[in-house]
Scaffold this motif. Structure first.
Motif, short mmCIF file in Angstrom:
data_model
loop_
_atom_site.label_atom_id
_atom_site.label_comp_id
_atom_site.label_asym_id
_atom_site.label_seq_id
_atom_site.Cartn_x
_atom_site.Cartn_y
_atom_site.Cartn_z
N ARG A 178 -4.78 6.01 -1.70
CA ARG A 178 -3.95 4.80 -1.65
C ARG A 178 -3.78 4.16 -3.03
NH1 ARG A 178 -6.05 0.33 1.87
NH2 ARG A 178 -4.23 0.18 3.19
N LYS A 179 -2.57 3.71 -3.29
CA LYS A 179 -2.27 2.88 -4.44
C LYS A 179 -1.75 1.56 -3.88
CE LYS A 179 -2.66 5.95 -7.86
NZ LYS A 179 -3.45 5.71 -9.08
N VAL A 180 -1.97 0.49 -4.62
CA VAL A 180 -1.53 -0.82 -4.13
C VAL A 180 -0.75 -1.54 -5.24
CG1 VAL A 180 -2.26 -2.97 -3.04
CG2 VAL A 180 -3.62 -0.90 -2.72
N TYR A 181 0.48 -1.89 -4.94
CA TYR A 181 1.28 -2.69 -5.87
C TYR A 181 0.52 -3.96 -6.22
CZ TYR A 181 5.62 -0.10 -6.11
OH TYR A 181 6.57 0.85 -6.41
N VAL A 192 0.86 -1.19 0.00
CA VAL A 192 0.00 0.00 0.00
C VAL A 192 0.89 1.23 0.00
CG1 VAL A 192 -1.72 1.29 1.27
CG2 VAL A 192 -1.84 -1.20 1.19
N HIS A 193 0.62 2.12 -0.88
CA HIS A 193 1.52 3.19 -1.22
C HIS A 193 0.71 4.47 -1.40
CE1 HIS A 193 4.82 5.11 -3.20
NE2 HIS A 193 4.24 5.15 -4.38
N GLU A 194 1.31 5.57 -1.05
CA GLU A 194 0.70 6.89 -1.27
C GLU A 194 -0.50 7.19 -0.38
OE1 GLU A 194 0.36 8.23 -5.28
OE2 GLU A 194 2.47 7.80 -5.65
N THR A 195 -0.62 6.46 0.73
CA THR A 195 -1.53 6.93 1.76
C THR A 195 -1.11 8.37 2.05
OG1 THR A 195 -1.57 4.70 2.66
CG2 THR A 195 -2.33 6.47 4.11
N CYS A 196 -2.06 9.32 1.99
CA CYS A 196 -1.62 10.73 1.88
C CYS A 196 -1.30 11.42 3.21
CB CYS A 196 -2.67 11.53 1.12
SG CYS A 196 -4.14 11.94 2.08
N TYR A 197 -1.88 10.97 4.30
CA TYR A 197 -1.74 11.67 5.58
C TYR A 197 -2.00 13.16 5.43
CZ TYR A 197 -0.06 7.26 7.32
OH TYR A 197 0.01 5.95 7.66
N ASN A 198 -2.92 13.48 4.57
CA ASN A 198 -3.25 14.88 4.32
C ASN A 198 -4.75 15.08 4.11
OD1 ASN A 198 -2.05 17.43 4.17
ND2 ASN A 198 -2.40 17.49 1.96
N CYS A 199 -5.54 14.01 4.23
CA CYS A 199 -6.97 14.13 3.94
C CYS A 199 -7.80 13.88 5.21
CB CYS A 199 -7.38 13.15 2.84
SG CYS A 199 -7.41 11.42 3.36
#
Lengths: 368, 368, 368, 368
Positions: C115-118, C93-100
């Protein structure tokens, strides 16, 4: 070139200086300051009680202003584009990394070592990164919210940094409907905690302070009981709490004094199985003798430290001001403000806060 | 007429006396004692450190015995009829009322003012209400459990009062899989807490004590690290905990020493946002200087006192002994026992426990 | 030019294709894949059951490999510099933003819309962003951990994505020492949950599945009871759970099946006041009739959905493998693996996972 | 000889009968009934929907009356002696044993198998053990509280059994300041939950019902939004909740309808990571199709059943009425009462409650 109040070194008078205009980066914002504040932390800064502060600094961590210019399109957390002219505020805590063990594993993001704080950890040489200034520069990535129209800038600064701090403490307190809540200390954090305890359905809210003038303000917000600490009878307020609680003590006690002895007293005012929340100790003011048997283990008590705030407390603070500012559910936030000061009057403001002669001091940098 | 060891007054040698046979009421039970124990509380009783103790008393709060006779049909909590010859034990805490504000509203039943405790709050004149006696009389309403066949009386007493107390502390600690747990003190409660932390999936368990002999026992139960407190380098164990935790401190620290300075040290060994459980302070051993800023608020820490046990801890203790006594999942509970003593040897047992030369002392009243 | 197994469209055979070499950016990493895996989600991907998947894709979300090259100095979360040759893994799991709002206010970061997921949300046209490939490209910001030497790549992939998912479910379950835990389903997530329940001090762990072959594996890890679902007596396993729990039902039940009827059965196997954790429903497999009175309200039950994992579960998974891979505390993780497959054998692997004829299928892209 | 309204069998008209005077035991109390109530459970009793009810019965579980006589000295939980002439009420749930596995180990005392309930589990042949009677007999051990003078009998019965039930639900909901709360159903429990959500600091309270007349009452108590369910557009209220919450759904939804479809709708109105509390399903009204993926697991949601009340809810209910009945903090509890009925009018009262034409029906047995 904007004017700013600069704390050049510990224990030196604050000076008003003319500083260079900010250089706007992509994602950055320039604010014209409407209000900032003087809080207890600023007094600690004045006396050099915090470690690692890069004097000279521009103090002022909670502030609100009018957007002058943005570095391209910048949105707030709700996805709303921030326009010049908008009234905006921002979370003073900046650069929490969400990439370290504290943030991601320990889930203690208010202890992230990467955190920077406007008005505290930035040097005046780094730019206009504090609120005691005609302009504030919001670096890219600073978390910004525009004020809803129901919330005036004055109401926002009346809440100030104390309100989200108190909100964090109230979350830690887990108040249930009907709980008796004692708040120790009626500065901005204590008063805010008392107001929030009332809003949380507490069955009784008791506020303790040594200044009668502060207790009068608390009373005006509807707290049930106020207890003045008597120099000549230092146990009287403790005994009074026990009287008011059938001898049991409070379900929840919230410490908002910063004075070590308050911790000992607070434990003795809390019931067996109760919760004791410490939120007032933001700087080192020494030690206090605690009896682990009588004051912790035998009482089967929970003690909960409360460090800092995260974005959720800031966000919810504004929602709260919005909800409780309309005519039907009004809370007179602005009455928390004792006095406004210009940049030139800041040394007076610091002295007043330190002596406790004002409950809350706000700064209006663009007044003269 | 049964023999019992009677503590006639504080600081007097315990005497073996012949006492009247118990009078069996409906719902009561007479037990022939197989094992009782000497715990730290008994040392406090010897020195008169607990308030309101009705000397002369028969100490011994956790005990196990063989049922001699029951006053009519008496069932245990599982609804099983208790038969003569059965091996039974009981919760020392008795008469928790479930009818008062503490029990019903505050949900702090271990602080119920009606509680009576075998071996502590009953006078020897009230009957055979302590375990240092050939017979024990279980009053109607005492909560009794018969031991499952997997649990020998010796294993039960090896757990003793320390095991459910530690279980309560572990519940309060809310250990998550992988947490680093420090246990301060390797007496019966500390050792039990360490074993339970291992069973709870702790990622690392570190036990601290001043006696190497106790740490050897802890090591035999599989704890990861043992740290001896060095008189000539009193910060060494604290620094070692920090080293073992990347400088963060433990996720959970459990205090099981009864020594005030341990509380200060324990807070300094616990990570920001961690949990500090106090379970060792069962009597007043004085005060300790605590810094509310550095040791509580800045650390955003939770401190949790843990008073007493309720029936659930006692019930689960026996289930635990049952589960972990079979050959495949064996825990060598009996190895906790340092030595057995007869009634006549009780003064020696008390001296040994007080000096720490034994980890756990058990009493066999029917041996001579 | 590396080979990769590409899922070109739903319900089409996976094809092995030669794809362009990755372009290394600053902060990026190229991994030579040692192991990836086929999990239930991959079967869902094959059948087009997930929404918004940008076919063609390279599946494989959990993987481990050898660092080929880094784009400058790149460190892991512990601050350790990642060197070529190191064995490394990463959070899919990638790019969880911690900004929303989800990340910061609702504190539900596993539901962050960014979130993006490989292996799931990236197209094969975007690069080597899935594990069924000889090389994997880790984009800047992907959270990487190097494996400690105690953890072999095979042990890591034996845990796979199931282990941190199960860890999340176990956290949600809040197991107390002695709790009876039922696990529904003995695929990788269910088996991992059962192992973790044992590690958490459960008093009894019962695993239910329809395949005897899987239950045999569970038994080898030490679970207390295994119950096979009988097609001709579909209530037998439910009644058996009640028998094993004095008629009460389990304290905790964990659903790891993805089959709606399991939810109804699971509620009926859980005690009044117990906890029911749902972690198996990662795709829409339809509805089930639930009786809100009998199965929820009257039971005073808690039901807890468990979506995804965050970095803490991934980090703790590796710590767990490290702790339980040494000789004294060994858990035979590798025995979870039923079979290894090459890239060319992937269609077979998918078929085997779908039929349940293997418990866990791993991929070794660099074997042929 | 007192008159009482007796439900002789399911689906038969209630009859007013003359019954024998109560026989006062030591510790018992005779009350002259001032108010009792008709709640949804009574409608279920009328239709025979509860199991094991020993018809004929005198319904009426929550009641308040004037003490006629006590069997010797009887005290309430606060230790206050109960005097003839005092206004008293009592917890309908009786004989919770605090001696069984449910009470002591599972800590689920509202599921204790020994519980008896006034007005539900007692036969009219057992005595005056229901509130639809001129006199009520309180057996020894019934938990009694005298009303504080701030709380009138009418205010107490306006709260009725719904208020402590709602209090239990609100405790389960763990509302934080600012949470958006949806309440499904505006009968007495739903309306009470909405009032308590407001008192708990909710940021917005939305109430849904099919009767506009009930929503008008909710509005008078200050809820933020009321949504009427439209028969011709059954998704409108769901979509409106999403609109009111930026598309996220509520932080907390409380089900107080007893209608299975409400559970499905409620899950769809609750945000990811939110809490869904079920408190309305006090009898079996059938099943509903739930999608475990979309409605539970993907939403990472908590669902919490809420069965019954214990003494703490009853005690706190009275403290709450006391606090919020003075002039400055007034809540107009009495306006919840739609109509009062005499014993002879009870069949009408039951019909009115069943049809929903009244929000709350109270009984005054001593009026004619």
């Amino acid at each position: 070139m904007p004017l700013a109040a600069v704390m050049t070194a510990p224990n030196q008078p604050v000076e008003v200086q003319q500083l260079p205009d900010p250089i706007l980066e992509k994602g950055g914002i320039i604010l014209e300051t409407l209000y900032s504040e003087v809080c207890g932390t600023d007094v600690h800064l004045l006396h050099g009680r915090l470690e690692g502060v890069p004097y000279p600094i521009i103090p002022g961590h909670f502030s609100v202003g009018r957007v002058v210019e943005t570095g391209g399109a910048v949105s707030d957390v709700n996805g709303k584009l921030i326009q010049p002219g908008a009234i905006a505020t921002f979370l003073d805590v900046h650069e929490t990394c969400y990439n370290c063990w504290y943030c991601l594993v320990a889930k203690a993001s208010t202890r992230c070592p990467q955190r920077k704080v406007y008005g505290v950890t930035y040097s005046a040489k780094d730019g206009l990164l504090g609120g005691w200034s005609e302009l504030i520069y919001l670096k890219p990535g600073v978390k910004v919210l525009t004020l809803p129209e129901e919330v005036s800038p004055k109401q926002f600064i009346a809440g100030g940094c104390a309100l989200p701090t108190a909100l964090h403490a109230i979350d830690r307190a887990q108040i249930q409907i009907g709980d008796v809540v004692v708040v120790q200390g009626c500065g901005p954090v204590g008063l805010s905690a008392a107001i929030l305890a009332l809003l949380s359905g507490a069955g009784k809210v008791i506020v303790i302070d040594k200044f009668e003038s502060r207790l009068v303000v608390a009373k005006s917000f509807g707290v049930d009981e106020t207890l003045a600490i008597k120099a000549d009878d230092p146990r009287q307020h403790i005994e009074r709490v026990l009287e008011l609680t059938n001898g049991h003590g409070a379900d929840v006690t919230i410490e908002a004094t910063g004075i070590p002895i308050a911790v000992k007293e607070g434990l003795n005012m809390t019931r067996n199985g109760g919760r004791y929340v410490i939120v007032g100790h933001y700087t080192n003011t020494g030690e206090i003798l605690i009896n682990p048997h009588l004051e912790i283990n035998l009482k089967h008590i929970d003690i909960r430290g409360t460090w800092g705030i995260d974005f959720s407390h800031f966000y919810r603070m504004i929602e709260l001001l919005k909800r409780h500012s309309d005519s039907s559910k009004n809370i007179a936030w602005s009455s928390i403000i004792s006095r406004s000061y210009t940049l030139k009057e800041i040394n007076q403001a610091l002295a007043d806060v330190e002596q406790g002669s004002v409950l809350k001091a706000v700064i209006q940098p663009n007044l003269s």
